[in-house]
Design a protein around this motif. Structure first.
Motif, PDB file in Angstrom:
ATOM      1  N   TYR A   1       0.810  -1.211   0.000  1.00  0.00           N
ATOM      2  CA  TYR A   1       0.000   0.000   0.000  1.00  0.00           C
ATOM      3  C   TYR A   1       0.847   1.267   0.000  1.00  0.00           C
ATOM      4  N   ASP A   2       2.101   1.166   0.348  1.00  0.00           N
ATOM      5  CA  ASP A   2       2.965   2.342   0.379  1.00  0.00           C
ATOM      6  C   ASP A   2       3.526   2.679  -0.996  1.00  0.00           C
ATOM      7  N   GLN A   3       3.480   1.744  -1.919  1.00  0.00           N
ATOM      8  CA  GLN A   3       4.018   1.978  -3.261  1.00  0.00           C
ATOM      9  C   GLN A   3       3.101   2.924  -4.010  1.00  0.00           C
ATOM     10  N   GLU A   4       3.691   3.834  -4.773  1.00  0.00           N
ATOM     11  CA  GLU A   4       2.910   4.804  -5.523  1.00  0.00           C
ATOM     12  C   GLU A   4       2.393   4.151  -6.806  1.00  0.00           C
ATOM     13  N   ILE A   5       1.146   4.468  -7.149  1.00  0.00           N
ATOM     14  CA  ILE A   5       0.525   3.873  -8.327  1.00  0.00           C
ATOM     15  C   ILE A   5       0.692   4.823  -9.503  1.00  0.00           C
TER      16      ILE A   5
END
Length: 152
Positions: free
Chosen positions: A35-39
């Motif tokens: 969830y911390d990874q940028e989309i």
């Protein structure tokens, strides 16, 4: 006999448990998403022109290539009748309009067609009662049975 049924029950239970395990495995939620990874939102952009080219209708409608051509439809020369033609306007059993009016008023109907329908129904039921009385006789029933068997 009971051994066979027991084996069948165990096999059915095995198949059921296997299907249940497969369904539970498919429904299991694996939380390996970061969830911390940028989309990258640019990956969701699409070109409307490409979508229109692939999914749009053809420029001209496709006609069937095989088969005879259809004949042109001719317009009607006269409009259709406003009231349908009835083949059963009056009954042959009711002789005069006076008798018909007498029965209509006597039975309490407003429409002569209703009286005519009731007379037809009464005749049909009367024929059914006659047939039922005839079929009470065992000889008549047997003759009818033999007639039906001979025809088939």
């Amino acid at each position: 006999f009971s051994l066979i049924n027991s084996l069948k029950a165990h096999y059915r239970g095995y198949l059921l448990r296997k299907r249940l395990d497969d369904a539970l495995a498919a429904a299991r939620f694996d939380d390996d998403f970061d969830y911390d990874q940028e989309i990258d939102l640019a990956a969701f952009d699409f070109d409307q022109r490409i979508l229109d080219d692939e999914w749009g209708p053809p420029a001209t409608p496709r006609l069937p290539s095989n088969g005879p051509p259809l004949a042109p439809i001719k317009p009607r020369s006269s409009p259709p009748p406003s009231e349908p033609i009835r083949a059963w306007k009056s009954s042959s059993r009711v002789n005069s309009p006076a008798k018909e009016e007498k029965k209509t008023s006597g039975w309490g109907f407003e429409n002569a067609a209703t009286t005519e329908l009731m007379l037809k129904r009464a005749r049909r039921l009367k024929q059914g009662v006659k047939m039922h009385k005839q079929l009470r006789d065992p000889k008549t029933r047997f003759a009818l049975f033999e007639k039906l068997n001979d025809s088939t």
